[in-house]
Design an enzyme around this catalytic site. Structure first.
Site, PDB file in Angstrom:
ATOM      1  CE1 TYR A 154     -24.549  73.030 -17.166  1.00 45.59           C
ATOM      2  CE2 TYR A 154     -23.767  71.365 -15.633  1.00 45.59           C
ATOM      3  CZ  TYR A 154     -23.705  71.991 -16.881  1.00 45.59           C
ATOM      4  OH  TYR A 154     -22.805  71.560 -17.811  1.00 45.59           O
ATOM      5  CD  GLU A 189     -28.580  73.226 -18.391  1.00 45.77           C
ATOM      6  OE1 GLU A 189     -28.770  73.380 -17.156  1.00 45.77           O
ATOM      7  OE2 GLU A 189     -27.907  72.315 -18.897  1.00 45.77           O
ATOM      8  CG  ASP A 197     -21.593  93.338 -33.177  1.00 42.63           C
ATOM      9  OD1 ASP A 197     -21.421  93.833 -32.052  1.00 42.63           O
ATOM     10  OD2 ASP A 197     -20.931  92.374 -33.607  1.00 42.63           O
ATOM     11  CB  THR A 252     -18.784  92.064 -26.050  1.00 42.46           C
ATOM     12  OG1 THR A 252     -18.328  93.350 -26.471  1.00 42.46           O
ATOM     13  CG2 THR A 252     -18.529  91.041 -27.131  1.00 42.46           C
ATOM     14  CE  LYS A 304     -15.069  94.017 -28.356  1.00 40.96           C
ATOM     15  NZ  LYS A 304     -15.971  92.892 -28.423  1.00 40.96           N
ATOM     16  NE  ARG A 339     -12.248  88.549 -22.009  1.00 44.69           N
ATOM     17  CZ  ARG A 339     -11.924  89.337 -23.039  1.00 44.69           C
ATOM     18  NH1 ARG A 339     -12.317  89.032 -24.242  1.00 44.69           N
ATOM     19  NH2 ARG A 339     -11.199  90.416 -22.839  1.00 44.69           N
TER      20      ARG A 339
HETATM   21  N1  DSN Z   1     -11.670  90.885 -30.703  1.00 48.42           N
HETATM   22  C1  DSN Z   1     -12.529  92.027 -30.636  1.00 48.42           C
HETATM   23  C2  DSN Z   1     -11.848  93.268 -31.063  1.00 48.42           C
HETATM   24  O1  DSN Z   1     -10.708  93.416 -30.705  1.00 48.42           O
HETATM   25  O2  DSN Z   1     -12.428  94.106 -31.716  1.00 48.42           O
HETATM   26  C3  DSN Z   1     -13.793  91.856 -31.390  1.00 48.42           C
HETATM   27  O3  DSN Z   1     -14.228  90.567 -31.339  1.00 48.42           O
END
Ligand code: DSN
Length: 413
Positions: free
Chosen positions: A53, A55, A198, A224, A227, A233
């Site tokens: 933990y 925080e 974003d 994120t 990707k 993730r």
């Molecule tokens: N789920 C993601 C996507 O596939 O673009 C975005 O949150």
């Protein structure tokens, strides 16, 4: 990877894991938001950092025993700052949606207006879809793309003047062109709004310097870390120094409790990888592969949306191109081992569960080593599958060829 303890202890989960591993090796992964992380990132996710933990933030935590968590969180922050040239970075967001929620909470009051990209024109759920929590707190107004796939910035400015937003939001999950960051941030300034990008889909392309970096232009940039960035993730927020306190407070204790320290350690590892020269090559190859896919699909007569691609994905109108719905297209491609997702097209007359389009991305196949030659083969398989009318024998034959191709490009084996 052996997983000896899991195998002995929990055969049900172990069996599912083996199935997923095989699916990822044998299939062509073309969901634009997915990727294969390195073995080092996978290892880090499965470490004892998950027990802790933490925080608070490095140097100012609420619990003791933080000498090593502080090391990994600081590494993640410093590496992210270097990758994107950011003044301040928060690496604790569990995912993209809570990162966006925290960013909104840091600068907006309930009822404030936000201009964001309309969902069917490429925007994301968290940019104002009525079913999301942010849309119940703030007033979102959507802007759209033009028939040629571009954004009319004069129209956007007029909309901003009319709606008087407190935030102008850029970013997308199914838009394939480059945004004009300077113009968007200038519009925000003109109407006295904050600006936010974003960059979740293209963070890896930005880190690899294959596309322009939004960070110098925007007050806040969210992302994120999976990707194209090819990390674990998770989420992350980058911002100007003057917003650092507000952002940190909005993430913790505003939106979240304890950070996931194993994930933060894995973020540090992934950012270390993205700082290497090989990552620049990877990002450039993604652009080449996506362009090749666009051109091949156009040669087959398919309707590529938004006037083509300048990033890692293409959007196809499959109703117009193949007289199949998005759901059918997804099913046919699943049957040949090519994973994509159905997707709405601008102002789609069909619903999101069976829309008119599909989204196809190349980040994962590029990680496994596919170059233009393999992308051309994939385009051929996609075209044949979408023209198949669901004929099982035809789909089975394509699937065999897909499996053979994947065997030549192992991911983890
Ligand atoms: N789920 C993601 C996507 O596939 O673009 C975005 O949150």
């Amino acid at each position: 990877m052996k997983y000896t303890h899991l195998k002995k202890q929990d055969s049900a989960v172990y069996k599912a894991l083996l199935g997923e591993q095989k699916r990822q090796e044998e299939g062509v992964e073309m969901i634009a938001s997915e990727n294969y992380v390195s073995v080092a990132v996978l290892e880090t996710l499965g470490t004892v950092f998950t027990n802790k933990y933490s925080e608070g933030y490095p140097g100012r935590r609420y619990y003791g025993g933080q000498e090593f968590t502080d090391v990994v969180e600081t590494l993640a922050i410093e590496r992210a700052k270097k990758l994107f040239g950011a003044e301040h970075v928060n690496v604790q967001s569990h995912a993209g949606a809570p990162a966006n929620l925290a960013a909104y909470a840091a600068i907006l009051k309930p009822g404030d207006t936000v201009l964001g990209m309309n969902l069917s024109h490429g925007g994301h759920l968290t940019h104002g879809h009525p079913l999301t929590l942010p849309a119940q707190i703030y007033r979102f107004v959507g802007y759209k793309t033009e028939a040629d796939g571009t954004i009319d910035y004069k129209k956007l400015e007029a909309l901003a003047k009319k709606e008087k937003p407190k935030l102008v939001l850029a970013g997308f999950s199914s838009y394939t062109r480059q945004l004009d960051y300077a113009k968007i941030s200038a519009i925000a300034k003109k109407v006295g709004a904050y600006s936010m990008m974003d960059m979740a889909h293209i963070a890896g392309l930005i880190a690899g310097k294959a596309v322009p970096n939004p960070v110098p232009y925007f007050d806040i940039v969210t992302t994120t870390t999976h990707k194209t960035l090819r990390g674990p993730r998770g989420g992350m927020i980058l911002c100007r120094a003057e917003l650092a306190k507000a952002i940190d407070r909005a993430v913790f204790p505003g939106v979240q409790g304890g950070p996931l320290m194993n994930t933060i350690a894995a973020k540090a590892v992934a950012f270390g990888e993205a700082l290497r020269p090989e990552f620049k090559k990877y990002a450039r190859q993604i652009l080449k592969n996506a362009k090749t896919l666009q051109k091949e699909m156009e040669k087959y007569g398919a309707q590529v949306l938004f006037g083509g691609t300048e990033n890692h994905m293409i959007m196809l109108d499959v109703v117009k191109s193949y007289d199949v719905s998005g759901k059918e297209a997804e099913k046919y491609l699943d049957a040949v081992g090519i994973t994509i997702n159905k997707n709405v097209v601008p102002d789609d007359p069909r619903g999101p569960m069976d829309p008119s389009g599909i989204r196809i991305g190349v980040p994962a196949v590029t990680t496994r080593g596919f170059k233009e030659k393999e992308i051309k083969l994939i385009a051929k398989y996609i075209h044949r599958a979408l023209s198949s009318k669901g004929e099982v024998k035809l789909l089975n034959n394509i699937h065999k060829e897909v499996k053979q191709l994947c065997k030549k490009f192992p991911v983890y084996l």
